[in-house]
Design a protein around this motif. Sequence first.
Motif, PDB file in Angstrom:
ATOM      1  N   SER A 199       0.893  -1.186  -0.040  1.00 25.73           N
ATOM      2  CA  SER A 199       0.177   0.001  -0.028  1.00 25.73           C
ATOM      3  C   SER A 199       1.036   1.338  -0.035  1.00 25.73           C
ATOM      4  N   SER A 200       2.096   1.050   0.485  1.00 32.86           N
ATOM      5  CA  SER A 200       2.949   2.391   0.383  1.00 32.86           C
ATOM      6  C   SER A 200       3.823   2.364  -0.900  1.00 32.86           C
ATOM      7  N   TYR A 201       3.969   1.493  -1.680  1.00 30.80           N
ATOM      8  CA  TYR A 201       4.643   1.490  -2.841  1.00 30.80           C
ATOM      9  C   TYR A 201       3.778   2.279  -3.839  1.00 30.80           C
ATOM     10  N   VAL A 202       4.765   2.370  -5.089  1.00 31.77           N
ATOM     11  CA  VAL A 202       4.198   2.844  -6.258  1.00 31.77           C
ATOM     12  C   VAL A 202       3.976   1.594  -7.092  1.00 31.77           C
ATOM     13  N   MET A 203       2.752   1.418  -7.921  1.00 32.09           N
ATOM     14  CA  MET A 203       2.290   0.385  -8.368  1.00 32.09           C
ATOM     15  C   MET A 203       2.089   0.569  -9.860  1.00 32.09           C
ATOM     16  N   SER A 204       2.579  -0.136 -10.742  1.00 34.46           N
ATOM     17  CA  SER A 204       2.445   0.004 -12.163  1.00 34.46           C
ATOM     18  C   SER A 204       2.187  -1.083 -12.981  1.00 34.46           C
ATOM     19  N   TRP A 205       1.737  -0.591 -14.285  1.00 34.10           N
ATOM     20  CA  TRP A 205       1.495  -1.878 -15.329  1.00 34.10           C
ATOM     21  C   TRP A 205       2.689  -1.778 -16.339  1.00 34.10           C
ATOM     22  N   PHE A 206       3.308  -2.702 -17.006  1.00 40.39           N
ATOM     23  CA  PHE A 206       3.928  -2.757 -17.980  1.00 40.39           C
ATOM     24  C   PHE A 206       3.194  -3.742 -18.899  1.00 40.39           C
ATOM     25  N   ARG A 207       3.771  -3.708 -20.269  1.00 43.22           N
ATOM     26  CA  ARG A 207       3.327  -4.693 -21.284  1.00 43.22           C
ATOM     27  C   ARG A 207       4.351  -4.875 -22.294  1.00 43.22           C
ATOM     28  N   GLN A 208       4.496  -6.210 -22.738  1.00 44.53           N
ATOM     29  CA  GLN A 208       5.353  -6.569 -23.609  1.00 44.53           C
ATOM     30  C   GLN A 208       4.750  -7.367 -24.755  1.00 44.53           C
ATOM     31  N   ALA A 209       4.890  -6.632 -25.845  1.00 47.38           N
ATOM     32  CA  ALA A 209       4.213  -7.387 -27.112  1.00 47.38           C
ATOM     33  C   ALA A 209       5.033  -8.148 -27.902  1.00 47.38           C
ATOM     34  N   PRO A 210       4.627  -9.149 -28.727  1.00 47.94           N
ATOM     35  CA  PRO A 210       5.310 -10.214 -29.170  1.00 47.94           C
ATOM     36  C   PRO A 210       6.458  -9.326 -30.051  1.00 47.94           C
ATOM     37  N   GLY A 211       7.734  -9.785 -29.881  1.00 48.33           N
ATOM     38  CA  GLY A 211       9.169  -9.047 -30.525  1.00 48.33           C
ATOM     39  C   GLY A 211       9.325  -7.934 -30.240  1.00 48.33           C
ATOM     40  N   LYS A 212       8.791  -7.465 -28.836  1.00 50.19           N
ATOM     41  CA  LYS A 212       9.102  -5.925 -28.789  1.00 50.19           C
ATOM     42  C   LYS A 212       9.374  -6.105 -27.168  1.00 50.19           C
ATOM     43  N   GLU A 213      10.326  -4.872 -26.890  1.00 50.68           N
ATOM     44  CA  GLU A 213      10.620  -4.697 -25.426  1.00 50.68           C
ATOM     45  C   GLU A 213       9.303  -4.394 -24.553  1.00 50.68           C
ATOM     46  N   ARG A 214       9.927  -4.769 -23.204  1.00 50.26           N
ATOM     47  CA  ARG A 214       8.776  -4.490 -22.216  1.00 50.26           C
ATOM     48  C   ARG A 214       8.712  -2.904 -22.100  1.00 50.26           C
ATOM     49  N   GLU A 215       7.231  -2.348 -21.937  1.00 51.79           N
ATOM     50  CA  GLU A 215       7.277  -1.073 -21.734  1.00 51.79           C
ATOM     51  C   GLU A 215       6.213  -0.606 -20.752  1.00 51.79           C
ATOM     52  N   PHE A 216       6.607   0.617 -20.317  1.00 53.54           N
ATOM     53  CA  PHE A 216       5.582   1.045 -19.237  1.00 53.54           C
ATOM     54  C   PHE A 216       4.239   1.640 -19.706  1.00 53.54           C
ATOM     55  N   VAL A 217       3.080   1.171 -19.070  1.00 53.71           N
ATOM     56  CA  VAL A 217       1.834   1.515 -19.371  1.00 53.71           C
ATOM     57  C   VAL A 217       1.202   2.540 -18.687  1.00 53.71           C
ATOM     58  N   ALA A 218       1.068   2.242 -17.326  1.00 57.40           N
ATOM     59  CA  ALA A 218       0.464   3.078 -16.332  1.00 57.40           C
ATOM     60  C   ALA A 218       1.094   3.139 -15.131  1.00 57.40           C
ATOM     61  N   GLY A 219       1.272   3.962 -14.143  1.00 55.75           N
ATOM     62  CA  GLY A 219       1.466   3.881 -12.742  1.00 55.75           C
ATOM     63  C   GLY A 219       0.916   4.802 -11.771  1.00 55.75           C
ATOM     64  N   ILE A 220       0.558   4.357 -10.510  1.00 59.97           N
ATOM     65  CA  ILE A 220      -0.067   5.024  -9.412  1.00 59.97           C
ATOM     66  C   ILE A 220       0.766   5.171  -8.520  1.00 59.97           C
ATOM     67  N   ALA A 221       0.896   6.191  -7.613  1.00 59.64           N
ATOM     68  CA  ALA A 221       1.475   6.457  -6.439  1.00 59.64           C
ATOM     69  C   ALA A 221       0.720   5.849  -5.250  1.00 59.64           C
ATOM     70  N   TRP A 222       1.103   5.749  -4.091  1.00 56.66           N
ATOM     71  CA  TRP A 222       0.409   5.096  -3.009  1.00 56.66           C
ATOM     72  C   TRP A 222      -0.754   5.680  -2.761  1.00 56.66           C
ATOM     73  N   SER A 223      -0.718   7.194  -2.802  1.00 59.00           N
ATOM     74  CA  SER A 223      -1.659   7.817  -2.516  1.00 59.00           C
ATOM     75  C   SER A 223      -2.982   7.912  -3.643  1.00 59.00           C
ATOM     76  N   GLY A 224      -2.511   7.520  -4.699  1.00 65.38           N
ATOM     77  CA  GLY A 224      -3.598   7.541  -5.890  1.00 65.38           C
ATOM     78  C   GLY A 224      -3.478   8.969  -6.530  1.00 65.38           C
ATOM     79  N   ARG A 225      -3.058   9.705  -5.970  1.00 64.79           N
ATOM     80  CA  ARG A 225      -3.030  11.219  -6.603  1.00 64.79           C
ATOM     81  C   ARG A 225      -2.097  11.543  -7.533  1.00 64.79           C
ATOM     82  N   THR A 226      -1.167  10.628  -7.692  1.00 65.90           N
ATOM     83  CA  THR A 226       0.003  10.902  -8.827  1.00 65.90           C
ATOM     84  C   THR A 226      -0.433   9.664  -9.804  1.00 65.90           C
ATOM     85  N   ILE A 227      -0.603   9.863 -10.961  1.00 68.02           N
ATOM     86  CA  ILE A 227      -0.832   8.837 -12.107  1.00 68.02           C
ATOM     87  C   ILE A 227      -0.191   9.358 -13.160  1.00 68.02           C
ATOM     88  N   SER A 228       0.219   8.182 -14.028  1.00 68.14           N
ATOM     89  CA  SER A 228       1.105   8.485 -15.144  1.00 68.14           C
ATOM     90  C   SER A 228       0.462   7.602 -15.976  1.00 68.14           C
TER      91      SER A 228
END
Length: 123
Positions: free
Chosen positions: A28-57
């Motif tokens: 609950s105190s960590y930044v949590m994010s989603w990444f994705r990796q498409a076939p033949g491509k590098e893993r990339e950042f998709v979305a992230g949220i800070a512990w408070s929920g107020r900072t999102i990218s």
Amino acid sequence: QLQAYGGGLVQAGGSLRLSCAASGRIFSSYVMSWFRQAPGKEREFVAGIAWSGRTISYVDSVKGRFTISRDNAKNMVYLQMNSLKPEDTAVYYCAADAVANWVRTEIRQYQYWGQGTLVTVSS
């Protein structure tokens, strides 16, 4: 300690909701994010949220279509994906950053990873 699920096969224009269950640490105190990796491509950042929920990218390609959220009481993180496109096809991973309190986007900055869940969008 991170379990991602909710992937599947969906037609273009459809929706899916991914979930990530965290256990064993104070996620609950960590930044949590989603990444994705498409076939033949590098893993990339998709979305992230800070512990408070107020900072999102988001990566530009999903802005306005994907929504990340978290429920700290349940140690859960979600990724609501709407208006899915074939190019969203990938294995999606949830990840936790125990170091920073802002959303970082590089793979090497995340210490904990889930096993991935496959999202396939058909045209």
